[in-house]
Design a protein around this motif. Structure first.
Motif, mmCIF file in Angstrom:
data_model
loop_
_atom_site.group_PDB
_atom_site.id
_atom_site.type_symbol
_atom_site.label_atom_id
_atom_site.label_comp_id
_atom_site.label_asym_id
_atom_site.label_seq_id
_atom_site.Cartn_x
_atom_site.Cartn_y
_atom_site.Cartn_z
ATOM 1 N N VAL A 276 0.834 -1.127 -0.050
ATOM 2 C CA VAL A 276 0.108 -0.025 -0.097
ATOM 3 C C VAL A 276 0.853 1.205 0.064
ATOM 4 C CG1 VAL A 276 -1.878 -1.124 1.175
ATOM 5 C CG2 VAL A 276 -0.013 0.185 2.601
ATOM 6 N N ALA A 277 0.246 2.224 -0.666
ATOM 7 C CA ALA A 277 0.828 3.639 -0.389
ATOM 8 C C ALA A 277 -0.199 4.669 -0.133
ATOM 9 C CB ALA A 277 1.209 3.921 -2.054
ATOM 10 N N GLU A 278 0.320 5.247 1.210
ATOM 11 C CA GLU A 278 -0.695 6.097 1.720
ATOM 12 C C GLU A 278 -0.105 7.507 1.966
ATOM 13 O OE1 GLU A 278 -2.701 4.192 5.413
ATOM 14 O OE2 GLU A 278 -1.124 3.047 5.305
ATOM 15 N N SER A 279 -1.086 8.428 1.306
ATOM 16 C CA SER A 279 -0.641 9.989 1.899
ATOM 17 C C SER A 279 -1.741 10.435 2.881
ATOM 18 C CB SER A 279 -1.020 10.411 0.438
ATOM 19 O OG SER A 279 -0.632 11.979 0.575
ATOM 20 N N CYS A 280 -3.139 10.694 2.803
ATOM 21 C CA CYS A 280 -3.679 11.378 3.751
ATOM 22 C C CYS A 280 -3.967 10.547 4.903
ATOM 23 C CB CYS A 280 -4.949 11.955 3.097
ATOM 24 S SG CYS A 280 -6.018 10.773 2.531
ATOM 25 N N THR A 281 -4.109 9.148 4.500
ATOM 26 C CA THR A 281 -4.492 8.386 5.723
ATOM 27 C C THR A 281 -3.130 8.181 6.539
ATOM 28 O OG1 THR A 281 -3.967 6.611 4.109
ATOM 29 C CG2 THR A 281 -6.233 7.194 4.680
ATOM 30 N N GLY A 282 -2.115 8.263 6.533
ATOM 31 C CA GLY A 282 -0.938 8.482 7.141
ATOM 32 C C GLY A 282 -0.648 7.126 7.925
ATOM 33 N N HIS A 312 7.768 11.426 -4.836
ATOM 34 C CA HIS A 312 8.642 11.490 -5.980
ATOM 35 C C HIS A 312 10.002 10.598 -5.663
ATOM 36 C CE1 HIS A 312 11.042 12.670 -9.186
ATOM 37 N NE2 HIS A 312 12.006 13.340 -8.509
ATOM 38 N N LYS A 313 10.590 10.675 -4.804
ATOM 39 C CA LYS A 313 11.845 9.963 -4.407
ATOM 40 C C LYS A 313 11.379 8.415 -4.263
ATOM 41 C CE LYS A 313 15.948 9.946 -1.259
ATOM 42 N NZ LYS A 313 16.475 10.661 -0.162
ATOM 43 N N LEU A 314 10.499 8.117 -3.509
ATOM 44 C CA LEU A 314 10.404 6.440 -3.070
ATOM 45 C C LEU A 314 9.549 5.893 -4.125
ATOM 46 C CD1 LEU A 314 9.713 6.643 0.797
ATOM 47 C CD2 LEU A 314 11.883 6.435 -0.451
ATOM 48 N N LEU A 315 8.493 6.546 -4.749
ATOM 49 C CA LEU A 315 7.549 5.923 -5.699
ATOM 50 C C LEU A 315 7.317 6.469 -6.941
ATOM 51 C CD1 LEU A 315 4.851 4.943 -3.114
ATOM 52 C CD2 LEU A 315 6.483 3.609 -3.929
ATOM 53 N N GLN A 316 8.582 7.270 -7.423
ATOM 54 C CA GLN A 316 8.944 7.718 -8.627
ATOM 55 C C GLN A 316 7.650 8.536 -9.445
ATOM 56 O OE1 GLN A 316 9.732 3.927 -8.398
ATOM 57 N NE2 GLN A 316 11.398 5.150 -7.132
ATOM 58 N N ASN A 342 3.223 1.875 -8.860
ATOM 59 C CA ASN A 342 4.378 1.920 -8.533
ATOM 60 C C ASN A 342 4.813 1.063 -7.199
ATOM 61 O OD1 ASN A 342 4.973 3.245 -10.764
ATOM 62 N ND2 ASN A 342 5.288 5.190 -9.781
ATOM 63 N N VAL A 343 4.040 1.264 -5.894
ATOM 64 C CA VAL A 343 4.043 0.680 -4.832
ATOM 65 C C VAL A 343 3.975 -0.757 -5.088
ATOM 66 C CG1 VAL A 343 1.835 0.252 -3.818
ATOM 67 C CG2 VAL A 343 3.780 0.697 -2.464
ATOM 68 N N SER A 344 3.243 -1.409 -6.035
ATOM 69 C CA SER A 344 3.272 -2.746 -6.441
ATOM 70 C C SER A 344 4.671 -3.482 -7.093
ATOM 71 C CB SER A 344 2.084 -2.983 -7.403
ATOM 72 O OG SER A 344 2.069 -4.234 -7.884
#
Length: 416
Positions: A276-282, A312-316, A342-344
């Motif tokens: 999973v890649a989470e932004s607003c859910t932290g 950008h840096k971790l998930l391009q 990208n996280v997949s």
């Protein structure tokens, strides 16, 4: 038989501990055909405890008290019930022997107050305590049954299962037990679900229909009385089939499990892994998943990419997607898609799930609070769902995490 549960302890009233005993006892009583009509919590105060017993006696045939059977001066339950019923307290020999043997084995002198845990009411049935010191009590007077159990759940539960249930069954006559089926739904609100089933709810007799809701999930409990599970199923299955025909697209389980449990089960069963890649859910989504024992079989891990720099840096995710004039922005369909894909790829997981949005309390990128994009990548394709959540910051985070799980569940279900 009508039952009331009285939980004794000031710590319960102060919120220092949760009253899990009442839940356990209520479920257990349903198994032997006894309905719980009332639950009471009272502090360690003799006059208020006596008042609670008086109220309970006026409206229940069975009164079960938990707590207040220990060795200290504020453990008053047995003393209060003895006075309430006009009975003496007597020493129960086997419990006293157990307590004495415990201190002898430890090589320490027994404090006199520990003997209080071996006291029971004169003429009552003693309920052995397999895991602790305090003996339980079961007594009937003037048609009302009274049961005293210790407060610690590790002591109360085996006593209830092994001693209390048989005692109640021997006195309750032939009462058919209750049987239930729990149907769990996601991606549908409680009011909308109820509207789809309103005619069934209004016409219910036996089986009964009871809806329950919590953030991101809705449950319906179907309940009936029957002589056996087979007889109960014959009554429950036609109603369940009708409910499935109406709202089956949202039914993720026919047992009392969470959406995250079901998703992890489906992934594990197929030998698949999720990242999973989470932004607003932290990290809310990752927390839901890792709270399930054994989740590592299906959950590879997650990235909390809260800032554009980490996206950008971790998930391009290209910066010209995240920022700049005319850029879609971090809260966008494009970003959600790239995060999921990208996280997949980066984690070599079979599925990628992403959440990016505005949790509040203020707008971001000129976009409203509650706007969330969910990316679901798997089976060679990516879907992005836009949702508008409501509520405060914490509510939006939880609802978004549950919504992401729902859309992943739908994808997994589509491949059955």
């Amino acid at each position: 038989m009508k039952a009331e549960i009285i939980a004794v302890g000031t710590e319960l009233l102060m919120g220092q501990i949760v009253n899990t005993n009442a839940q356990y006892i209520a479920k257990g009583l349903a198994d032997v055909g006894v309905g719980v009509y009332y639950q009471t919590v009272v502090g360690d105060n003799a006059s208020r405890m006596k008042e609670a017993l008086g109220i309970a006696r006026s409206r229940a045939d069975l009164i079960i008290c938990t707590g207040g059977l220990g060795p200290t001066q504020d453990d008053l339950t047995r003393d209060v019930l003895a006075e309430f019923l006009g009975r003496k307290l007597v020493m129960y020999g086997p419990s006293m022997d157990k307590i004495a043997a415990f201190f002898e084995k430890r090589g320490t002198p027994m404090v006199e107050s520990n003997a209080r845990q071996a006291l029971t009411l004169e003429g009552a049935d003693a309920l052995p305590n397999e895991t602790g010191m305090a003996v339980g009590t079961a007594v009937t007077q003037d048609g009302t049954h009274y049961i005293l159990l210790p407060g610690p759940p590790r002591e109360m539960k085996p006593m209830f299962d092994h001693a209390v249930k048989p005692w109640i069954e021997s006195r309750s006559g032939h009462v058919m037990p209750l049987f239930s089926v729990m149907l769990k739904f996601a991606g549908i609100g409680e009011s909308f679900l109820e509207n789809r089933l309103l005619d069934l709810i209004e016409a219910q007799t036996d089986p009964t229909i009871a809806p329950y809701a919590k953030e991101g999930e809705v449950a319906i409990r179907l309940t009936t009385r029957a002589a056996s599970r087979e007889a109960a199923n014959a009554k429950l299955q036609p109603l369940e089939a009708e409910i499935r025909s109406r709202v089956g697209d949202h039914l993720f389980a026919s047992e009392d499990i969470t959406l995250e449990q079901q998703v992890l089960h489906m992934l594990s069963e197929r030998g698949l892994r999720l990242a999973v890649a989470e932004s607003c859910t932290g990290g809310q989504l990752s927390d839901l998943l890792t709270a399930i024992p054994g989740s590592s079989e299906a959950f590879a891990g997650g990235v909390i990419c809260y800032t554009n720099g980490l996206k950008h840096k971790l998930l391009q995710v290209p910066m010209d997607v995240l920022e700049g004039e005319g850029a879609p922005g971090a809260v966008s369909e494009e970003t959600a898609r790239l995060l999921a894909e990208n996280v997949s790829r980066v984690t070599e997981a079979d599925f990628g799930l992403s959440i990016t949005g505005v949790a509040g309390p203020s707008e971001s990128e000129g976009k409203p609070v509650g706007l969330v994009f969910i990316g679901v990548h798997g089976y060679g394709r990516t879907e992005v769902v836009q949702v508008q959540q409501s509520g405060n910051r914490e509510t939006i985070k939880l609802r978004s995490a549950k919504s992401a799980l729902y859309h992943l569940w739908k994808l997994l279900k589509s491949q059955l």
